[in-house]
Design an enzyme around this catalytic site. Structure first.
Site, mmCIF file in Angstrom:
data_model
loop_
_atom_site.group_PDB
_atom_site.id
_atom_site.type_symbol
_atom_site.label_atom_id
_atom_site.label_comp_id
_atom_site.label_asym_id
_atom_site.label_seq_id
_atom_site.Cartn_x
_atom_site.Cartn_y
_atom_site.Cartn_z
ATOM 1 N N ASP A 1 0.486 -1.818 -0.001
ATOM 2 C CA ASP A 1 -0.143 -0.174 -0.165
ATOM 3 C C ASP A 1 0.718 1.377 -0.148
ATOM 4 O OD1 ASP A 1 -2.323 1.496 -0.091
ATOM 5 O OD2 ASP A 1 -2.695 1.093 1.560
ATOM 6 N N ARG B 1 0.259 7.526 -2.781
ATOM 7 C CA ARG B 1 0.704 9.247 -1.562
ATOM 8 C C ARG B 1 2.201 8.881 -2.146
ATOM 9 N NH1 ARG B 1 -1.948 5.927 3.359
ATOM 10 N NH2 ARG B 1 -1.956 4.146 1.804
ATOM 11 N N HIS C 1 3.182 3.050 -8.824
ATOM 12 C CA HIS C 1 2.376 2.264 -8.904
ATOM 13 C C HIS C 1 4.119 1.508 -9.846
ATOM 14 C CE1 HIS C 1 -1.088 1.445 -7.790
ATOM 15 N NE2 HIS C 1 -1.224 2.498 -8.700
ATOM 16 N N SER D 1 -7.122 -6.155 -6.580
ATOM 17 C CA SER D 1 -8.240 -6.374 -6.209
ATOM 18 C C SER D 1 -9.613 -6.926 -7.060
ATOM 19 C CB SER D 1 -8.500 -6.282 -4.618
ATOM 20 O OG SER D 1 -9.086 -4.706 -5.099
ATOM 21 N N LEU E 1 8.148 -20.106 -4.632
ATOM 22 C CA LEU E 1 7.283 -19.972 -5.224
ATOM 23 C C LEU E 1 5.991 -18.633 -5.080
ATOM 24 C CD1 LEU E 1 3.845 -21.458 -6.469
ATOM 25 C CD2 LEU E 1 3.642 -21.289 -4.077
ATOM 26 N N ARG F 1 -5.228 -2.265 8.423
ATOM 27 C CA ARG F 1 -6.460 -3.286 7.396
ATOM 28 C C ARG F 1 -6.243 -4.505 7.135
ATOM 29 N NH1 ARG F 1 -8.043 1.722 6.236
ATOM 30 N NH2 ARG F 1 -8.052 1.662 4.460
ATOM 31 N N SER G 1 -7.809 -5.734 4.009
ATOM 32 C CA SER G 1 -8.481 -5.383 2.908
ATOM 33 C C SER G 1 -9.187 -6.559 2.068
ATOM 34 C CB SER G 1 -8.133 -3.967 2.755
ATOM 35 O OG SER G 1 -7.463 -2.641 3.026
#
Ligand code: FPP
Length: 240
Positions: free
Chosen positions: A23, A27, A40, A68, A131, A187, A189
């Protein structure tokens, strides 16, 4: 294991699987007056180095939340940039020869040939040891609903926890020992809702593009100071 200069050199069996909620890319870009896409881009760069580092440390599985089921509501240019980063990374992983890639999430109705690209990545890397699970078009609740529907189709009239685990996208993969979320949000999410039952959670204010090896060392040291009791007692108490 710590080296003389207090750096982590290897992990042991207690830390087989780390999952990341990356996350703060937006910002990070905003602070620099740059478009979100640039955040990104640097986020993907940070992730690639973290993956290399995890595998150097002997962590066998890394999972990340790249996109997501709710992220489709973002501006199209941002969505396109994330998909392009993912495509590029898929090619890099195939070519660099180290990690096995698995895309967790719903591959139906993805734009253009993205699902084909993903399946190609999975196929071409399937015999490798480390993995890398990339959650794309992923939602934890819908993953559980899908698992139940699979079990219903199989004709089960009663189900066990093992049945559910084995019907998730992560079937056969040990649950994450540690879940790290950056950018000061506390959280999950909708990430790995079933698999996180006994995961240790680690939160940091660092924005994802700034999350590097030093920050991962800090999270791992913190993890090793946790007392994982899985609802039981710790070892000292058991002896009493
Ligand atoms: C959350 O930050 C990040 C995302 C929704 C996308 C993460 C995707 C990548 C890092 C690139 C592709 C991934 C790989 C594995 C190559 P945010 O945009 O919600 O940040 P904000 O809360 O600061 O706006």
């Amino acid at each position: 294991m710590l080296s003389k200069n207090n750096k982590i050199t290897k992990v042991d069996d207690r830390l087989k699987h780390i999952a990341f909620i990356m996350d703060g890319n937006g910002r990070w870009a905003k602070k620099r007056l740059l478009p979100r896409q640039v955040g990104h881009k640097y986020g993907a760069k940070a992730f690639k180095d973290i993956v290399k580092y995890c595998f150097e440390l002997g962590i066998k599985t890394v999972t990340t939340y790249a996109f997501s089921t709710e992220n489709w509501s973002r501006p199209q240019a941002e969505i396109d940039s994330i998909i392009q980063l993912l495509r590029d990374y898929n090619t890099e992983i195939i070519e660099d020869g180290h990690a096995r890639i698995i895309y967790i999430g719903d591959k139906s109705n993805l734009p253009n040939d993205l699902a084909t690209v993903m399946i190609e990545g999975e196929e071409k890397t399937k015999d490798r040891d480390f993995l890398l699970n990339i959650a794309f078009n992923y939602g934890g609740r819908s993953e559980i609903v899908n698992a139940f529907n699979k079990l219903i189709k199989e004709g089960k009239d009663s189900i066990t926890e093992e049945d559910i685990s084995n019907s998730l996208y992560t079937s056969g993969v040990p649950d994450p020992d540690l879940i790290i979320r950056t950018a000061g949000e506390y959280r999950l999410s909708n990430f790995l809702l079933w698999q996180c039952a006994y995961s240790e959670l680690y939160f940091t204010n660092v924005l994802w593009p700034d999350f590097g090896r030093k920050q991962l060392d800090a999270a791992i040291k913190d993890f090793y100071n946790r007392d994982r009791r899985y609802g039981g007692l710790n070892k000292n108490e058991e002896k009493k």
